[in-house]
Write an enzyme that holds these catalytic residues in place. Structure first.
Site, PDB file in Angstrom:
ATOM      1  N   CYS A 110       0.817  -1.222   0.000  1.00  0.00           N
ATOM      2  CA  CYS A 110       0.000   0.000   0.000  1.00  0.00           C
ATOM      3  C   CYS A 110       0.848   1.269   0.000  1.00  0.00           C
ATOM      4  CB  CYS A 110      -0.942   0.010   1.200  1.00  0.00           C
ATOM      5  SG  CYS A 110      -1.951  -1.470   1.284  1.00  0.00           S
ATOM      6  N   HIS A 248      -2.872   6.989   2.477  1.00  0.00           N
ATOM      7  CA  HIS A 248      -3.419   5.706   2.025  1.00  0.00           C
ATOM      8  C   HIS A 248      -4.792   5.471   2.660  1.00  0.00           C
ATOM      9  CE1 HIS A 248      -4.024   1.582   1.209  1.00  0.00           C
ATOM     10  NE2 HIS A 248      -3.754   1.189   2.444  1.00  0.00           N
ATOM     11  N   ASN A 278     -10.169  -0.154   0.394  1.00  0.00           N
ATOM     12  CA  ASN A 278      -8.708  -0.084   0.400  1.00  0.00           C
ATOM     13  C   ASN A 278      -8.197  -0.690  -0.910  1.00  0.00           C
ATOM     14  OD1 ASN A 278      -5.981  -0.596   0.727  1.00  0.00           O
ATOM     15  ND2 ASN A 278      -6.171  -1.319   2.843  1.00  0.00           N
TER      16      ASN A 278
HETATM   17  N1  ACO Z   1     -18.203  -8.279  10.115  1.00  0.00           N
HETATM   18  C1  ACO Z   1     -18.696  -8.502  11.320  1.00  0.00           C
HETATM   19  N2  ACO Z   1     -17.924  -8.836  12.390  1.00  0.00           N
HETATM   20  C2  ACO Z   1     -16.605  -8.934  12.196  1.00  0.00           C
HETATM   21  C3  ACO Z   1     -16.008  -8.701  10.929  1.00  0.00           C
HETATM   22  C4  ACO Z   1     -16.879  -8.375   9.862  1.00  0.00           C
HETATM   23  N3  ACO Z   1     -16.424  -8.129   8.625  1.00  0.00           N
HETATM   24  N4  ACO Z   1     -14.669  -8.874  11.033  1.00  0.00           N
HETATM   25  C5  ACO Z   1     -14.429  -9.178  12.321  1.00  0.00           C
HETATM   26  N5  ACO Z   1     -15.578  -9.225  13.023  1.00  0.00           N
HETATM   27  C6  ACO Z   1     -15.786  -9.505  14.433  1.00  0.00           C
HETATM   28  C7  ACO Z   1     -14.619 -10.247  15.048  1.00  0.00           C
HETATM   29  O1  ACO Z   1     -14.729 -11.635  14.820  1.00  0.00           O
HETATM   30  C8  ACO Z   1     -14.775  -9.879  16.509  1.00  0.00           C
HETATM   31  O2  ACO Z   1     -15.789 -10.671  17.052  1.00  0.00           O
HETATM   32  P1  ACO Z   1     -15.661 -11.198  18.577  1.00  0.00           P
HETATM   33  O3  ACO Z   1     -15.620  -9.962  19.417  1.00  0.00           O
HETATM   34  O4  ACO Z   1     -16.898 -12.011  18.733  1.00  0.00           O
HETATM   35  O5  ACO Z   1     -14.387 -11.981  18.617  1.00  0.00           O
HETATM   36  C9  ACO Z   1     -15.301  -8.444  16.457  1.00  0.00           C
HETATM   37  O6  ACO Z   1     -15.843  -8.267  15.142  1.00  0.00           O
HETATM   38  C10 ACO Z   1     -14.250  -7.404  16.710  1.00  0.00           C
HETATM   39  O7  ACO Z   1     -13.119  -7.721  15.909  1.00  0.00           O
HETATM   40  P2  ACO Z   1     -11.812  -6.876  15.981  1.00  0.00           P
HETATM   41  O8  ACO Z   1     -10.788  -7.480  15.045  1.00  0.00           O
HETATM   42  O9  ACO Z   1     -11.433  -6.647  17.400  1.00  0.00           O
HETATM   43  O10 ACO Z   1     -12.319  -5.502  15.362  1.00  0.00           O
HETATM   44  P3  ACO Z   1     -11.565  -4.154  15.318  1.00  0.00           P
HETATM   45  O11 ACO Z   1     -12.363  -3.129  16.007  1.00  0.00           O
HETATM   46  O12 ACO Z   1     -10.131  -4.283  15.705  1.00  0.00           O
HETATM   47  O13 ACO Z   1     -11.594  -3.811  13.759  1.00  0.00           O
HETATM   48  C11 ACO Z   1     -10.252  -3.888  11.757  1.00  0.00           C
HETATM   49  C12 ACO Z   1     -10.979  -4.693  12.817  1.00  0.00           C
HETATM   50  C13 ACO Z   1     -11.249  -3.014  11.029  1.00  0.00           C
HETATM   51  C14 ACO Z   1      -9.586  -4.846  10.789  1.00  0.00           C
HETATM   52  C15 ACO Z   1      -9.184  -3.008  12.502  1.00  0.00           C
HETATM   53  O14 ACO Z   1      -8.333  -3.814  13.268  1.00  0.00           O
HETATM   54  C16 ACO Z   1      -8.380  -2.206  11.559  1.00  0.00           C
HETATM   55  O15 ACO Z   1      -8.825  -1.214  11.017  1.00  0.00           O
HETATM   56  N6  ACO Z   1      -7.136  -2.630  11.316  1.00  0.00           N
HETATM   57  C17 ACO Z   1      -6.307  -2.067  10.281  1.00  0.00           C
HETATM   58  C18 ACO Z   1      -6.222  -3.113   9.231  1.00  0.00           C
HETATM   59  C19 ACO Z   1      -6.299  -2.579   7.859  1.00  0.00           C
HETATM   60  O16 ACO Z   1      -6.811  -1.524   7.551  1.00  0.00           O
HETATM   61  N7  ACO Z   1      -5.767  -3.391   6.987  1.00  0.00           N
HETATM   62  C20 ACO Z   1      -5.742  -3.073   5.601  1.00  0.00           C
HETATM   63  C21 ACO Z   1      -4.593  -3.686   4.940  1.00  0.00           C
HETATM   64  S1  ACO Z   1      -3.085  -3.056   5.467  1.00  0.00           S
HETATM   65  C22 ACO Z   1      -2.962  -1.523   4.912  1.00  0.00           C
HETATM   66  O17 ACO Z   1      -3.647  -1.114   4.026  1.00  0.00           O
HETATM   67  C23 ACO Z   1      -1.933  -0.700   5.524  1.00  0.00           C
END
Ligand code: ACO
EC number: 2.3.1.180
Length: 323
Positions: A110, A248, A278
């Site tokens: 990215c 990004h 993304n």
């Molecule tokens: N829909 C519904 N529920 C979901 C989903 C979904 N798509 N995905 C995960 N969950 C659930 C999980 O299973 C978890 O359930 P649980 O509490 O029963 O275990 C709950 O939602 C919370 O999950 P978390 O992973 O704690 O959610 P979080 O608030 O951390 O958000 C996210 C996750 C959005 C991925 C966050 O960590 C984030 O923004 N990370 C950055 C990652 C990113 O943007 N990556 C892109 C690629 S890298 C880049 O571009 C630099």
């Protein structure tokens, strides 16, 4: 003395729109969850389009008003190329007829577009290079596991790019700070295809993207915000002097948190993550093209912009450019 400057932008997108409601038809997810955590409402997904076809469409738009034999350099930033070889840039060269260009791809995930711009600017500082096409394209839908709700909802496909010409009497690329940290390469990786052969059996393979979402979020909060602030400090530029941040588009929560951490007004952080998700290496040039086409950044050389990429590698970095 003439300096390199971005003189034109373009984009290409797959026709198919996939909304959060569409994803909820086959994944245990909801529009509410995706919107709250990421700000994404829909993304474009490739049906017939490829990394090469999207890149070619962008390159043709960028080069339509210039003599293509004057293009010296074509760089495509991508992590999802259709072929392992040749490069996407060589396919682009053939399709636009840029017979004199040096062509290669850059894989910095990215951060790819920021890396590619930085490389192009170095080449264009040399007297032999006058004109470059720099394109960021990713078809992330080829890399994600469509049964994994944690990653499938985040990504989209697209391509954007810029024409850079050495035509400006004022310096446009002002400063940069770019980093990598291979120690954290396992925070996000994908598409490791171990093939069986006469001497080796197939072991563990990871055909899809594997992501530690929390580690990526923390990385953006710590390293990326620090990078942005250090770049400003080292050039004695106040946060108020920045007109726009084109960061990004991983997700909206990260953009808001970066605004808070850097104390740069969130209004200055441009965003289109709601429409495209993304798109990895394409996200910054897609954002820039939107800003140019809507007149927000008219490419008149008056807007002080910070372009900030971050992604797998880990890789991250910022460029300060007058656009
Ligand atoms: N829909 C519904 N529920 C979901 C989903 C979904 N798509 N995905 C995960 N969950 C659930 C999980 O299973 C978890 O359930 P649980 O509490 O029963 O275990 C709950 O939602 C919370 O999950 P978390 O992973 O704690 O959610 P979080 O608030 O951390 O958000 C996210 C996750 C959005 C991925 C966050 O960590 C984030 O923004 N990370 C950055 C990652 C990113 O943007 N990556 C892109 C690629 S890298 C880049 O571009 C630099």
């Amino acid at each position: 003395m003439l300096y390199p400057k971005i003189t034109k932008t373009a984009k290409a997108l797959p026709k198919k729109r996939v909304t959060n409601h569409d994803l909820a038809q086959f994944l245990e997810t909801s529009d509410e969850w995706i919107t709250q955590r990421t700000g994404i409402k829909e993304r474009r997904i490739s049906v017939t389009e490829s990394v090469a076809s999207l890149s070619v469409e962008v390159a043709k738009k960028l080069s339509q008003d210039i003599d293509v034999t004057t293009i010296d350099l074509i760089i495509v930033a991508t992590m999802s190329a259709d072929y392992s070889t040749p490069s996407v840039a060589c396919v682009v060269q053939e399709s636009v007829g840029a017979v004199n260009a040096m062509c290669f791809d850059v894989n910095a995930a990215c951060s790819g577009f920021v890396y590619a711009l930085s490389i192009a600017e170095k080449y264009l500082s040399h007297p032999s290079y006058q004109t470059a096409l720099v394109i960021g394209t990713d078809v992330m839908s080829h890399l994600v596991d469509w049964s994994d709700r944690q990653t499938a909802v985040l990504f989209g496909d697209g391509s954007g790019g810029v024409l850079i010409e050495k035509t400006s009497s004022q310096q446009s690329f002002l400063a940069e700070s770019i980093h990598s940290d291979g120690k954290r390469h396992q925070a996000l990786f994908g598409h490791v295809i171990a093939r069986d052969n006469r001497f080796r059996q197939i072991g563990d393979t990871h055909p899809f993207l594997v992501m530690n979402g929390k580690q990526i979020f923390d990385f953006a909060m710590r390293d990326v915000s620090k990078n942005m602030l250090e770049l400003l400090l080292s050039h004695s530029i106040a946060t108020e002097d920045i007109d726009y941040v084109l960061a990004h588009q991983a997700n909206f929560r990260i953009l808001e948190a970066l605004a808070k951490k850097t104390n740069i007004s969130s209004d200055k952080f441009l965003s289109n993550v709601d429409r495209f998700g993304n798109t990895s290496a394409a996200s910054i040039p897609l954002l820039l093209d939107d800003a140019v086409k809507t007149g927000v950044i008219p490419l008149s050389g008056e807007s002080l912009c910070m372009l900030t990429g971050y992604g797998a590698g880990l890789t991250w970095g910022s460029l300060l450019i007058k656009l």
